[in-house]
Motif scaffolding. Structure first.
Motif, mmCIF file in Angstrom:
data_model
loop_
_atom_site.group_PDB
_atom_site.id
_atom_site.type_symbol
_atom_site.label_atom_id
_atom_site.label_comp_id
_atom_site.label_asym_id
_atom_site.label_seq_id
_atom_site.Cartn_x
_atom_site.Cartn_y
_atom_site.Cartn_z
ATOM 1 N N ALA A 7 -108.727 23.050 25.944
ATOM 2 C CA ALA A 7 -107.340 22.815 25.534
ATOM 3 C C ALA A 7 -107.060 23.476 24.185
ATOM 4 O O ALA A 7 -106.007 24.091 23.986
ATOM 5 C CB ALA A 7 -107.049 21.320 25.467
ATOM 6 N N GLY A 8 -108.000 23.386 23.270
ATOM 7 C CA GLY A 8 -107.848 24.028 21.967
ATOM 8 C C GLY A 8 -107.824 25.539 22.086
ATOM 9 O O GLY A 8 -107.054 26.228 21.397
ATOM 10 N N ARG A 10 -106.862 27.234 24.742
ATOM 11 C CA ARG A 10 -105.575 27.600 25.333
ATOM 12 C C ARG A 10 -104.479 27.630 24.273
ATOM 13 O O ARG A 10 -103.655 28.546 24.252
ATOM 14 C CB ARG A 10 -105.210 26.620 26.446
ATOM 15 N N GLN A 11 -104.481 26.638 23.405
ATOM 16 C CA GLN A 11 -103.480 26.596 22.338
ATOM 17 C C GLN A 11 -103.640 27.794 21.406
ATOM 18 O O GLN A 11 -102.652 28.389 20.976
ATOM 19 C CB GLN A 11 -103.596 25.277 21.546
ATOM 20 N N ILE A 14 -102.148 30.792 23.060
ATOM 21 C CA ILE A 14 -100.685 30.743 22.970
ATOM 22 C C ILE A 14 -100.222 31.229 21.602
ATOM 23 O O ILE A 14 -99.285 32.032 21.494
ATOM 24 C CB ILE A 14 -100.170 29.320 23.272
ATOM 25 N N GLU A 15 -100.875 30.736 20.564
ATOM 26 C CA GLU A 15 -100.512 31.154 19.210
ATOM 27 C C GLU A 15 -100.741 32.649 19.001
ATOM 28 O O GLU A 15 -99.915 33.330 18.385
ATOM 29 C CB GLU A 15 -101.297 30.339 18.178
#
Length: 78
Positions: A7-8, A10-11, A14-15
């Motif tokens: 999850a981290g 993926r974030q 995105i950034e």
């Protein structure tokens, strides 16, 4: 179950994409390198759980419809 590391990651992707540091054309390769896609075992677990839920819902609706279809007969019994 969602992996916190994935999850981290993926974030972070995105950034990086939003800040134009990671080109859209490079995203599939970056995902493959980071290994954040679900494994075959995770997909199998997901599909097994999904089918279990669908089967349970089908059974529950079958019971509800059976009762609804026979309600008039049961109510009119002496």
């Amino acid at each position: 179950m969602i992996d916190d590391k994935a999850a981290g990651t993926r974030q972070l992707f995105i950034e990086l994409i939003e800040s134009k540091e990671l080109a859209i054309k490079d995203v599939p390769e970056a995902i493959a390198i980071a290994k954040i896609s679900p494994s075959a075992g995770q997909w199998q677990n997901f599909i097994n759980t999904l089918l279990l839920w669908f089967g349970s819902l089908t059974l529950a609706f079958g019971v509800i419809f059976f009762v609804a279809a026979n309600w008039q007969v049961w109510v009119s019994l002496p």
